[in-house]
Design an enzyme around this catalytic site. Structure first.
Site, PDB file in Angstrom:
ATOM      1  N   ASN A 161       0.824  -1.210   0.000  1.00  0.00           N
ATOM      2  CA  ASN A 161       0.000   0.000   0.000  1.00  0.00           C
ATOM      3  C   ASN A 161       0.860   1.262   0.000  1.00  0.00           C
ATOM      4  OD1 ASN A 161      -2.454  -1.418   0.129  1.00  0.00           O
ATOM      5  ND2 ASN A 161      -2.241  -1.656   2.343  1.00  0.00           N
ATOM      6  N   HIS A 189     -14.236  -0.228   5.765  1.00  0.00           N
ATOM      7  CA  HIS A 189     -13.184  -1.038   6.392  1.00  0.00           C
ATOM      8  C   HIS A 189     -13.664  -1.728   7.678  1.00  0.00           C
ATOM      9  CE1 HIS A 189      -9.245  -1.536   8.570  1.00  0.00           C
ATOM     10  NE2 HIS A 189      -8.854  -1.859   7.346  1.00  0.00           N
ATOM     11  N   GLU A 228     -15.648   5.672   3.018  1.00  0.00           N
ATOM     12  CA  GLU A 228     -14.249   5.825   2.663  1.00  0.00           C
ATOM     13  C   GLU A 228     -14.162   6.734   1.441  1.00  0.00           C
ATOM     14  OE1 GLU A 228     -12.104   2.115   2.327  1.00  0.00           O
ATOM     15  OE2 GLU A 228     -13.126   1.297   4.069  1.00  0.00           O
ATOM     16  N   SER A 246     -10.751   0.061  -0.389  1.00  0.00           N
ATOM     17  CA  SER A 246      -9.461  -0.628  -0.442  1.00  0.00           C
ATOM     18  C   SER A 246      -9.450  -1.870  -1.309  1.00  0.00           C
ATOM     19  CB  SER A 246      -9.007  -0.984   0.966  1.00  0.00           C
ATOM     20  OG  SER A 246      -9.994  -1.725   1.625  1.00  0.00           O
ATOM     21  N   ASP A 288     -13.165   8.390   5.767  1.00  0.00           N
ATOM     22  CA  ASP A 288     -11.900   7.696   6.037  1.00  0.00           C
ATOM     23  C   ASP A 288     -11.155   7.631   4.701  1.00  0.00           C
ATOM     24  OD1 ASP A 288      -9.861   5.836   6.242  1.00  0.00           O
ATOM     25  OD2 ASP A 288     -11.037   4.363   7.363  1.00  0.00           O
ATOM     26  N   HIS A 292      -6.846   5.446   1.713  1.00  0.00           N
ATOM     27  CA  HIS A 292      -6.232   5.125   0.417  1.00  0.00           C
ATOM     28  C   HIS A 292      -6.233   6.301  -0.561  1.00  0.00           C
ATOM     29  CE1 HIS A 292      -5.912   0.837   1.320  1.00  0.00           C
ATOM     30  NE2 HIS A 292      -7.047   1.011   1.971  1.00  0.00           N
ATOM     31  N   LYS A 348      -0.302   3.905   4.492  1.00  0.00           N
ATOM     32  CA  LYS A 348      -0.366   3.696   3.051  1.00  0.00           C
ATOM     33  C   LYS A 348       0.575   4.690   2.360  1.00  0.00           C
ATOM     34  CE  LYS A 348      -3.946   1.028   4.303  1.00  0.00           C
ATOM     35  NZ  LYS A 348      -4.976   1.047   5.333  1.00  0.00           N
TER      36      LYS A 348
HETATM   37  C1  LIG Z   1      -5.736   0.433   6.383  1.00  0.00           C
HETATM   38  C2  LIG Z   1      -7.030   1.054   6.728  1.00  0.00           C
HETATM   39  C3  LIG Z   1      -7.360   1.357   8.054  1.00  0.00           C
HETATM   40  C4  LIG Z   1      -6.510   0.922   9.193  1.00  0.00           C
HETATM   41  O1  LIG Z   1      -5.378   1.717   9.292  1.00  0.00           O
HETATM   42  P1  LIG Z   1      -4.121   1.156  10.079  1.00  0.00           P
HETATM   43  O2  LIG Z   1      -3.315   2.370  10.315  1.00  0.00           O
HETATM   44  O3  LIG Z   1      -3.469   0.166   9.176  1.00  0.00           O
HETATM   45  O4  LIG Z   1      -4.631   0.537  11.331  1.00  0.00           O
HETATM   46  C5  LIG Z   1      -8.534   2.037   8.300  1.00  0.00           C
HETATM   47  N1  LIG Z   1      -9.365   2.369   7.300  1.00  0.00           N
HETATM   48  C6  LIG Z   1      -9.097   2.043   6.029  1.00  0.00           C
HETATM   49  C7  LIG Z   1     -10.061   2.420   4.972  1.00  0.00           C
HETATM   50  C8  LIG Z   1      -7.926   1.360   5.712  1.00  0.00           C
HETATM   51  O5  LIG Z   1      -7.680   1.027   4.460  1.00  0.00           O
END
Ligand SMILES: *Cc1c(COP(=O)(O)O)cnc(C)c1O
Length: 403
Positions: free
Chosen positions: A48, A134, A174, A178, A203, A206, A235
């Site tokens: 990522n 997520h 999001e 992802s 969120d 990505h 990421k």
């Molecule tokens: C990876 C991810 C998370 C978690 O983040 P980490 O820092 O790896 O715990 C939360 N939300 C989304 C959409 C993600 O892709």
């Protein structure tokens, strides 16, 4: 047999029988374009680290300088004595870049999402989440006292019908999904949350660093400003940790009440220094996003004729296979051509939509993309007859529609 012991044993047996057991692998250099597994080298299409920062010497040096200045650990939670000028600077930098009054740091995106939903939501509140959000958001939604409803993926009509029945909701989506690499219709969602007196939390794990002006993410690209923005540093930042961006009032509230902030050791100050440096690299090194665009175009040009190809505007390139076993076989075969992609299977994705999750990064070369696409063509031809009349592989057909 004691209860827990038999429960664990049964669960493991069931996983195995479903062919869904996952295994940890010890890899070397997996934060770069060429990883090593058991002595063999592979082109890494599973990370990522979209901008190629995770092993960039400049960033490594920044973290080392942070260590020299601040020492190793933070030694306490933020409200006790764990909060330093390095943390404060990072927060200020994030606020200025992304246009928010406050940023609150967390050790992971998982904990940031849990902290947000647990501290904001109370009994009788309404939480509306995209169905493909997520696991951290889904789990928090199920455990929090509010009533959670999930709207169909990116379906703003469904969202509106839920909002019209429960205004004053918290809507969570999001920016970029992802497992599919597609983007939420943020502009429309944002106008719906305004219309129905609700709040929007995005969120953008990505999208941050990859989309928008100077990498400011999905919201910047859609020209919206959500009430709450979650970004993660695992990421495109090439590091780890997360931040919640919000108004100063929400920031004050989270500082008091977000338990993952209050009762958890602050990230090491040296890490905050490294994150500040990554933040600067993201904004100034436009070539990384340009490179991603070029590589994405090359991938699309080579693959777009095949069924299972999904066109995305992000570095996440799902290739939908359907059955878990076929996805695994294809991933295995790719490994014989030194191409490393991950087969993503249920329960991470819906049943019957097992896929290869291919991710591009700014430090791949065009030649590496061509090795990927050539190998993928060969492996797919051998494993699934995609080129023949439709219907020849019915389960596969129906899975594409389910996307
Ligand atoms: C990876 C991810 C998370 C978690 O983040 P980490 O820092 O790896 O715990 C939360 N939300 C989304 C959409 C993600 O892709």
């Amino acid at each position: 047999m004691p209860l827990f012991k038999s429960r664990i044993k049964d669960a493991l047996v069931q996983r195995r029988e479903q062919g869904l057991t996952r295994q940890l692998k010890v890899l070397e250099n997996s934060n770069g374009p060429l990883l090593t597994c058991e002595g063999s080298r592979f082109i890494n299409f599973s990370s990522n680290d979209y901008l190629g920062l995770a092993n960039d010497p400049e960033l490594v040096e920044a973290w080392q300088a942070g260590l020299s200045q601040y020492g190793a650990g933070s030694a306490a939670s933020p409200l006790v004595t764990g909060f330093s000028s390095a943390h404060r600077n990072l927060e200020a930098q994030l606020c200025e870049w992304l246009g928010f009054e406050r940023a609150i740091l967390f050790s992971s995106g998982f904990s940031a999402n849990q902290a947000l939903l647990f501290s904001l939501l109370e009994k009788d509140d309404s939480l509306l989440q995209d169905k493909l959000n997520h696991a951290s958001l889904m789990e928090a939604g199920m455990l929090c006292p509010a009533t959670m409803k999930r709207f169909k993926h990116n379906d703003t009509q469904h969202l509106e019908s839920l909002l019209s029945r429960s205004p004053q909701s918290l809507v969570v989506t999001e920016g970029v999904f992802s497992m599919d690499g597609d983007q939420a219709p943020l502009e429309r969602i944002s106008s719906l949350t305004n219309q129905y007196d609700s709040w929007l939390a995005v969120d953008d794990a990505h999208g941050i660093g990859v989309l928008g002006d100077k990498g400011a993410g999905s919201c910047s690209a859609a020209q919206i400003s959500p009430d709450i923005l979650v970004i993660t540093f695992g990421k495109a930042f090439g590091l780890s940790g997360a931040a919640i961006l919000c108004s100063s009032e929400v920031g004050d509230y989270l500082t008091q009440f977000a338990r993952h902030h209050v009762y958890s050791t602050a990230m090491p100050p040296s890490q905050a220094v490294a994150l500040s440096h990554a933040c600067q690299m993201i904004q100034t090194q436009e070539w990384r996003r340009e490179k991603l665009t070029e590589l994405g175009a090359l991938y699309a040009e080579q693959m777009s004729g095949l069924k299972g190809f999904v066109d995305t505007q992000t570095p996440i390139k799902p290739f939908v296979i359907g059955e878990s076993q076929a996805a695994l076989s294809i991933a295995e075969e790719l490994k014989q051509n030194q191409v490393w992609v991950t087969a993503i299977r249920p329960p991470t994705v819906p049943a019957g939509t097992a896929r290869l999750r291919i991710t591009l990064t700014a430090n791949h070369s065009q030649k590496q993309i061509l090795q990927l696409t050539r190998s993928l063509h060969q492996a797919i031809e051998r494993n699934i007859d995609l080129s023949n009349e439709p219907g020849i592989h019915p389960s596969f057909e129906s899975n594409i529609e389910a996307q």
